[in-house]
Design a protein around this motif. Sequence first.
Motif, PDB file in Angstrom:
ATOM      1  N   ALA A 112     -11.311  -0.335   4.713  1.00  0.00           N
ATOM      2  CA  ALA A 112     -10.539  -0.644   3.667  1.00  0.00           C
ATOM      3  C   ALA A 112     -10.934  -0.382   2.486  1.00  0.00           C
ATOM      4  CB  ALA A 112     -10.459  -2.298   3.672  1.00  0.00           C
ATOM      5  N   PHE A 167      -2.130   7.915   7.266  1.00  0.00           N
ATOM      6  CA  PHE A 167      -3.588   7.347   7.795  1.00  0.00           C
ATOM      7  C   PHE A 167      -3.761   7.695   9.233  1.00  0.00           C
ATOM      8  CE2 PHE A 167      -1.578   4.375   4.598  1.00  0.00           C
ATOM      9  CZ  PHE A 167      -2.461   4.356   3.751  1.00  0.00           C
ATOM     10  N   ASP A 183      -3.820   1.190  -1.577  1.00  0.00           N
ATOM     11  CA  ASP A 183      -4.636   0.360  -1.120  1.00  0.00           C
ATOM     12  C   ASP A 183      -4.352   0.512   0.716  1.00  0.00           C
ATOM     13  OD1 ASP A 183      -5.734  -1.189  -3.267  1.00  0.00           O
ATOM     14  OD2 ASP A 183      -4.034  -2.493  -3.322  1.00  0.00           O
ATOM     15  N   TRP A 184      -5.441   0.322   1.455  1.00  0.00           N
ATOM     16  CA  TRP A 184      -5.454   0.472   2.771  1.00  0.00           C
ATOM     17  C   TRP A 184      -6.260  -0.615   3.230  1.00  0.00           C
ATOM     18  CZ3 TRP A 184      -3.929   1.787   7.358  1.00  0.00           C
ATOM     19  CH2 TRP A 184      -4.727   1.961   8.538  1.00  0.00           C
ATOM     20  N   ALA A 237       0.603  -1.910   5.683  1.00  0.00           N
ATOM     21  CA  ALA A 237       0.510  -0.919   4.657  1.00  0.00           C
ATOM     22  C   ALA A 237       1.946  -1.132   4.091  1.00  0.00           C
ATOM     23  CB  ALA A 237       0.349   0.313   5.327  1.00  0.00           C
ATOM     24  N   SER A 292       2.730   5.516   8.216  1.00  0.00           N
ATOM     25  CA  SER A 292       1.300   5.396   8.744  1.00  0.00           C
ATOM     26  C   SER A 292       0.797   6.909   9.179  1.00  0.00           C
ATOM     27  CB  SER A 292       1.728   4.674  10.010  1.00  0.00           C
ATOM     28  OG  SER A 292       2.860   5.170  10.825  1.00  0.00           O
ATOM     29  N   TYR A 350      -3.040  -3.651  11.585  1.00  0.00           N
ATOM     30  CA  TYR A 350      -2.825  -2.983  10.040  1.00  0.00           C
ATOM     31  C   TYR A 350      -1.554  -3.504   9.405  1.00  0.00           C
ATOM     32  CZ  TYR A 350       0.403   0.565  11.269  1.00  0.00           C
ATOM     33  OH  TYR A 350       1.776   1.203  11.541  1.00  0.00           O
ATOM     34  N   LEU A 383     -10.194   9.598   3.427  1.00  0.00           N
ATOM     35  CA  LEU A 383      -8.962   8.915   2.432  1.00  0.00           C
ATOM     36  C   LEU A 383      -8.890  10.173   1.661  1.00  0.00           C
ATOM     37  CD1 LEU A 383     -10.045   5.211   2.471  1.00  0.00           C
ATOM     38  CD2 LEU A 383      -8.130   6.166   3.810  1.00  0.00           C
ATOM     39  N   LEU A 400       0.894  -1.145   0.056  1.00  0.00           N
ATOM     40  CA  LEU A 400       0.022   0.065  -0.004  1.00  0.00           C
ATOM     41  C   LEU A 400       0.935   1.162   0.191  1.00  0.00           C
ATOM     42  CD1 LEU A 400      -2.224  -1.092   3.179  1.00  0.00           C
ATOM     43  CD2 LEU A 400      -2.561  -1.905   0.645  1.00  0.00           C
ATOM     44  N   GLY A 401       0.072   2.306   0.021  1.00  0.00           N
ATOM     45  CA  GLY A 401       0.687   3.566   0.462  1.00  0.00           C
ATOM     46  C   GLY A 401       1.475   4.656  -0.521  1.00  0.00           C
TER      47      GLY A 401
END
Length: 272
Positions: free
Chosen positions: A63, A168, A86-87, A96, A165, A94, A247, A15-16
């Motif tokens: 998600a 988020f 994607d989260w 990521a 992180s 979690y 988001l 993710l991320g």
Amino acid sequence: MPLHPCFRAAPVWRLGLLTLLSTASALGGTASHAQPASAPIEVRNAQGTLRPEASLTWRAPAAARLQFTVQGKFKGLPYQTRAQLDWLPQGQRYEAAQEVQIPVLGSRRQSSVGSIAPQGLQPEIFLDRSRKEYSTTFDAAAGQIRFSRGSDPAPWQRGTQDRMSVFFQVAGMLAAAPQRYPVGTQITVQAASSSRVAPWTFTVRGTEELQLPAGRMSAIKLEHSSDSGAADGLQSALWLAPGLQYLPVRIRMLEDGGRDELDLKLQSHSKP
């Protein structure tokens, strides 16, 4: 930071794209580190008054998989590509991660793994891999954040984030209590890279109507500043959409006096 990435689609745990906002510091990092001089997370109103830490609340966005169109410039030369975010929160845990292709430097992957607490994310390990892999370990029992690059350990404090992180964490704070973050509010979060801990500050600039490939959306704009003192340092902005649980729907970065630019705009969103 070379801002001319070619993104690769990745599994849901990779993710991320938000961490592209941190890549400038990661690529230009040194072997030194900064000891956090204040609480891991501080929120101040437009007048500079500090909000009590106990008042901070957090809610995990559901998600989601977000697809972006990307327009950018590298040393003044324009390019276009696509990106995916994607989260994936799972219960009280979690994961990521992100993986990108950067010209000259090749593949780069960053990942964050940890737990979810009432006031937000608690990272346990942050990995940064390009030509070499470096790790940042959040050791709560020892009270230390350790860096494999050889930097001296930093003191561990509950709430300190890593360079993935952190985004988020901020999104979840707004999702939990948006009325507590009016225009002018500053959110400062201590965030660990692969070599040090330093503050990241986000200033709330208000709601904007965006015309995106995914359609028209209302989003709250936050401007970000890092601790870099370079004359050509990073300028960035992040737009969080209340309709998507805060988001990101747009991410924009400028560096090197505007010669390097990255602009991600939401194209579609779905469940992962």
